[in-house]
Each structure stands twice: as structure tokens, then as C-alpha cells.
Write a protein that holds these residues in place. Structure first.
Motif, PDB file in Angstrom:
ATOM      1  N   ARG A 151      26.080  35.613  49.438  1.00 49.45           N
ATOM      2  CA  ARG A 151      27.075  35.144  48.462  1.00 49.45           C
ATOM      3  C   ARG A 151      28.314  36.023  48.492  1.00 49.45           C
ATOM      4  O   ARG A 151      29.435  35.536  48.421  1.00 49.45           O
ATOM      5  N   GLN A 152      28.127  37.342  48.608  1.00 48.34           N
ATOM      6  CA  GLN A 152      29.271  38.250  48.661  1.00 48.34           C
ATOM      7  C   GLN A 152      30.118  37.947  49.889  1.00 48.34           C
ATOM      8  O   GLN A 152      31.338  37.902  49.809  1.00 48.34           O
ATOM      9  N   ARG A 153      29.485  37.700  51.010  1.00 43.50           N
ATOM     10  CA  ARG A 153      30.223  37.391  52.237  1.00 43.50           C
ATOM     11  C   ARG A 153      31.001  36.080  52.082  1.00 43.50           C
ATOM     12  O   ARG A 153      32.138  35.967  52.544  1.00 43.50           O
ATOM     13  N   LEU A 154      30.415  35.086  51.419  1.00 43.36           N
ATOM     14  CA  LEU A 154      31.119  33.821  51.180  1.00 43.36           C
ATOM     15  C   LEU A 154      32.358  34.043  50.319  1.00 43.36           C
ATOM     16  O   LEU A 154      33.415  33.466  50.572  1.00 43.36           O
ATOM     17  N   VAL A 155      32.232  34.886  49.303  1.00 41.12           N
ATOM     18  CA  VAL A 155      33.382  35.192  48.446  1.00 41.12           C
ATOM     19  C   VAL A 155      34.459  35.889  49.263  1.00 41.12           C
ATOM     20  O   VAL A 155      35.646  35.565  49.163  1.00 41.12           O
TER      21      VAL A 155
ATOM     22  N   PRO B  23      45.750  33.535  48.801  1.00 44.91           N
ATOM     23  CA  PRO B  23      46.667  34.645  48.565  1.00 44.91           C
ATOM     24  C   PRO B  23      46.441  35.256  47.181  1.00 44.91           C
ATOM     25  O   PRO B  23      46.228  34.549  46.205  1.00 44.91           O
ATOM     26  N   GLY B  24      46.428  36.567  47.123  1.00 40.99           N
ATOM     27  CA  GLY B  24      46.281  37.267  45.854  1.00 40.99           C
ATOM     28  C   GLY B  24      44.863  37.321  45.323  1.00 40.99           C
ATOM     29  O   GLY B  24      44.638  37.796  44.218  1.00 40.99           O
ATOM     30  N   CYS B  25      43.901  36.864  46.094  1.00 39.78           N
ATOM     31  CA  CYS B  25      42.507  36.867  45.642  1.00 39.78           C
ATOM     32  C   CYS B  25      41.936  38.270  45.733  1.00 39.78           C
ATOM     33  O   CYS B  25      42.078  38.941  46.743  1.00 39.78           O
ATOM     34  N   ASP B  26      41.323  38.714  44.699  1.00 37.61           N
ATOM     35  CA  ASP B  26      40.650  40.009  44.665  1.00 37.61           C
ATOM     36  C   ASP B  26      39.159  39.740  44.810  1.00 37.61           C
ATOM     37  O   ASP B  26      38.477  39.436  43.836  1.00 37.61           O
ATOM     38  N   TRP B  27      38.649  39.810  46.043  1.00 37.52           N
ATOM     39  CA  TRP B  27      37.257  39.415  46.284  1.00 37.52           C
ATOM     40  C   TRP B  27      36.287  40.256  45.495  1.00 37.52           C
ATOM     41  O   TRP B  27      35.261  39.766  45.052  1.00 37.52           O
ATOM     42  N   ALA B  28      36.585  41.540  45.288  1.00 35.81           N
ATOM     43  CA  ALA B  28      35.662  42.394  44.547  1.00 35.81           C
ATOM     44  C   ALA B  28      35.557  41.932  43.090  1.00 35.81           C
ATOM     45  O   ALA B  28      34.462  41.827  42.540  1.00 35.81           O
ATOM     46  N   ALA B  29      36.685  41.628  42.487  1.00 28.47           N
ATOM     47  CA  ALA B  29      36.677  41.154  41.100  1.00 28.47           C
ATOM     48  C   ALA B  29      36.014  39.788  41.003  1.00 28.47           C
ATOM     49  O   ALA B  29      35.233  39.531  40.084  1.00 28.47           O
TER      50      ALA B  29
ATOM     51  N   GLN C 248      32.619  38.931  38.936  1.00 30.74           N
ATOM     52  CA  GLN C 248      32.600  37.898  37.897  1.00 30.74           C
ATOM     53  C   GLN C 248      31.498  36.881  38.166  1.00 30.74           C
ATOM     54  O   GLN C 248      30.800  36.463  37.248  1.00 30.74           O
ATOM     55  N   ILE C 249      31.331  36.481  39.419  1.00 33.16           N
ATOM     56  CA  ILE C 249      30.261  35.556  39.767  1.00 33.16           C
ATOM     57  C   ILE C 249      28.906  36.205  39.498  1.00 33.16           C
ATOM     58  O   ILE C 249      28.010  35.576  38.929  1.00 33.16           O
TER      59      ILE C 249
END
Length: 92
Positions: A19-23, A31-37, A41-42
Motif C-alpha cells: 500500500r505504501q508503494r502504491l501511494v 504535483p504537490g503530493c506529500d506521499w508520507a502525509a 492519513q490512510i
């Protein structure tokens, strides 16, 4: 091993890692996506659903994903809705 007892193919991530890899992959295209945040949240939404419905991690993720698909909304947006009020958005 998978639930049916079969060995998982080598190098195939399972559960949270997948799931983390998909995010991470999704955020590469936004653009502007903070994958860690987004990932946190998920994960928080999954934890809330696990507690609220007494279900497993996988069941909670499936519920979150199904709600996202049923409402035609991004998974991260549904997760935000769950973490803010602490419940799934109403289904139309």
C-alpha cells in the motif's frame, strides 16, 4: 505465505508495504503530493476503521478502498474524511 498456505513469490511486497508503494507511485503523478502525509492519513483511517468495526488491517483497507470506488473519490480524500470526523462518508 499467503492465507491459503501458498508461498508468496519472491520480491512481492505484501500488506502495508504494498500500500505504501502504491501511494508513492500515485504521488509521483500528482504535483504537490506529500506521499508520507498521504500514507500516514490512510494508515490512520485504517486504524480508525479497525477499531470502530473490530476488523483486520486488510478488511479495513478493503472497506476504505470500496468506499473510495463507490463514491468515485480518491482514496486519500476518503481517508481524510474518516480521520477528521472518525467515520466513513455517507454513501449515496
Amino acid at each position: 505465505m499467503s492465507r491459503d498456505g501458498a508461498a508468496r513469490p519472491a520480491g512481492r511486497p505484501g500488506g502495508a508495504a504494498a500500500r505504501q508503494r502504491l501511494v508513492e507511485l500515485a504521488c509521483e503523478w500528482m504535483p504537490g503530493c506529500d506521499w508520507a502525509a498521504t500514507s500516514r492519513q490512510i494508515g490512520s483511517a485504517i486504524g480508525i476503521l479497525m477499531s470502530a468495526y473490530t476488523i483486520t488491517n486488510e478488511q479495513a483497507f478493503r472497506l476504505l478502498r470500496a468506499t473510495s470506488q463507490n463514491l468515485n473519490r480518491k482514496l486519500r480524500d476518503v481517508a481524510r474524511d474518516v480521520t477528521d470526523p472518525g467515520e466513513l462518508p455517507a454513501q449515496g
